[in-house]
Write an enzyme that holds these catalytic residues in place. Structure first.
Site, short mmCIF file in Angstrom:
data_model
loop_
_atom_site.label_atom_id
_atom_site.label_comp_id
_atom_site.label_asym_id
_atom_site.label_seq_id
_atom_site.Cartn_x
_atom_site.Cartn_y
_atom_site.Cartn_z
N GLU A 60 -80.26 -0.15 67.26
CA GLU A 60 -79.11 -0.24 65.81
C GLU A 60 -77.88 0.33 66.28
O GLU A 60 -77.90 1.29 67.27
CB GLU A 60 -79.73 0.94 65.02
CG GLU A 60 -78.90 1.15 63.74
CD GLU A 60 -79.63 2.02 62.76
OE1 GLU A 60 -80.44 2.93 63.09
OE2 GLU A 60 -79.36 1.78 61.56
N LYS A 145 -79.42 -4.26 56.72
CA LYS A 145 -80.15 -2.94 56.45
C LYS A 145 -80.54 -3.04 54.89
O LYS A 145 -79.30 -2.72 54.11
CB LYS A 145 -79.54 -1.92 57.12
CG LYS A 145 -80.44 -0.57 56.95
CD LYS A 145 -79.85 0.68 57.50
CE LYS A 145 -80.65 1.85 57.93
NZ LYS A 145 -79.92 2.61 58.93
N CYS A 186 -84.16 0.39 61.31
CA CYS A 186 -84.40 1.75 61.23
C CYS A 186 -85.17 2.30 59.87
O CYS A 186 -86.22 2.39 59.67
CB CYS A 186 -83.07 2.62 61.38
SG CYS A 186 -83.39 4.21 62.27
O1 LIG Z 1 -85.75 7.52 58.60
C1 LIG Z 1 -85.47 8.43 59.46
O2 LIG Z 1 -85.80 9.37 59.53
C2 LIG Z 1 -84.05 8.01 60.28
C3 LIG Z 1 -83.62 6.83 59.69
C4 LIG Z 1 -82.18 6.47 60.71
O3 LIG Z 1 -81.89 7.12 61.56
C5 LIG Z 1 -81.44 5.26 60.42
O4 LIG Z 1 -81.69 4.54 59.58
O5 LIG Z 1 -80.63 5.09 61.06
#
Ligand SMILES: O=C(O)CCC(=O)C(=O)O
Length: 312
Positions: A60, A145, A186
């Site tokens: 990401e 996302k 993510c």
């Molecule tokens: O869900 C999480 O704990 C981290 C998510 C995250 O870092 C993101 O979405 O970039």
């Protein structure tokens, strides 16, 4: 009486053995050009060994520092519409051009991590966007996302992507000659619906370019991947940047691949590293044969999510 999910996997291509490589990219700084150059170098490195991977994944936000203040500065207009031919040569996005060239020169399928994207029709809207390339360098899929990372754990981590980003509105997957692959980014992994719908639309794997942190990484990184894998009897993988304690955001690292029985097949440390996994279709087939949840669903009790709208 159990209702059989007759059409659950019928329409997807057959799963064939393939080699997956995750690039846990380091050296992500404020200079976009050098971030892109380094990603390209690492893609070359990933294919330089004895057994070339078929599919390579980046993390990401690999072309910019991670944080809502950076998104507007680094955002690029892509202007891709699913199902329509996209001319990479005419793209306004430098990152799309570099990723396309990198996929083509390496001759691999490439899940190009994610980058901040500016909406071509509404320049006020920014997304956290993953693009995917064929070995010919064609842009074949794009995922924005869907679930924005807005969390507040007092004394540990506060992060609010929605300060500058808009969530995507579509579920995305793509076909290769060896598998159907679902996409998430993510925080999307925390929402089982996305993986469930991908699996029920015939995906054999779901892959999330990601960047967990030092608080939620140790708690949930592995747990979430193993959960999505065992719920759906698919391969699950998350690819992180390397940890850089001098950066504003400290990534957890530990890029990982999990099989449909929830076994961790490979895991990186926290430095820059490339990990490889040979995906064996037999593991998916024996998981589904041995624990036949795919044919035991009770659509008389709850709705059939495979009817959800996706791009495939
Ligand atoms: O869900 C999480 O704990 C981290 C998510 C995250 O870092 C993101 O979405 O970039």
């Amino acid at each position: 009486m159990f209702l059989r999910a007759m059409s659950t996997f019928a329409e997807s291509p057959a799963l064939k053995p393939f080699r997956l490589a995750l690039i846990q990219l380091g050296q992500i700084g404020s200079d976009k050009k050098s971030n892109l150059a380094h990603a390209r170098e690492m893609i070359k490195k990933a294919v330089s060994g004895q057994k070339k991977p078929d599919l390579v994944v980046l993390p990401e936000c690999f072309n910019s520092p991670y944080g809502h203040v950076h998104f507007p500065v680094y955002a690029e207009t892509i202007g891709y519409t699913p199902g329509q031919t996209y001319d990479v040569g005419k793209s306004e996005s430098d990152s799309v051009k570099v990723l396309s060239e990198a996929a083509k020169e390496a001759g691999i399928w490439l899940i190009g991590g994610s980058i901040p994207e500016r909406d071509a029709a509404d320049s006020k809207k920014l997304y956290n966007t993953c693009t995917v390339y064929s070995p010919q360098g064609d842009l074949v899929a794009l995922h924005r996302k869907v679930h924005l990372f807005d969390i507040d754990i007092p004394g540990k981590i506060t992060f609010k992507e929605s300060e500058t980003l808009t969530g995507g509105t579509t579920m995305n997957m793509f076909d290769t000659p060896f598998a159907r692959i679902g996409l998430g980014i993510c925080y999307d992994v925390r929402f089982p619906e996305l993986a469930m719908i991908a699996a029920r639309r015939g995906c054999h794997a779901i892959i999330y370019p990601s960047a967990f942190n030092m608080t939620t990484g140790p708690l949930h990184w592995e747990l979430l991947q193993r959960s999505r894998a065992v719920d759906n009897q698919i391969f699950v993988s998350m690819c992180s940047p390397a940890r850089d304690m001098s950066a504003g955001y400290h990534a957890w690292g530990h890029s990982m691949v999990v099989d449909p029985m929830a076994t961790v097949l490979a895991e990186a440390g926290h430095d820059e590293e490339i990990i490889y996994v040979d995906i064996d279709p037999a593991v998916l087939h024996s998981a589904r044969a041995g624990i036949p949840v795919t044919t035991q669903r009770r659509f008389d009790v709850y709705p059939d999510v495979s009817k959800a709208k996706t791009n495939i």
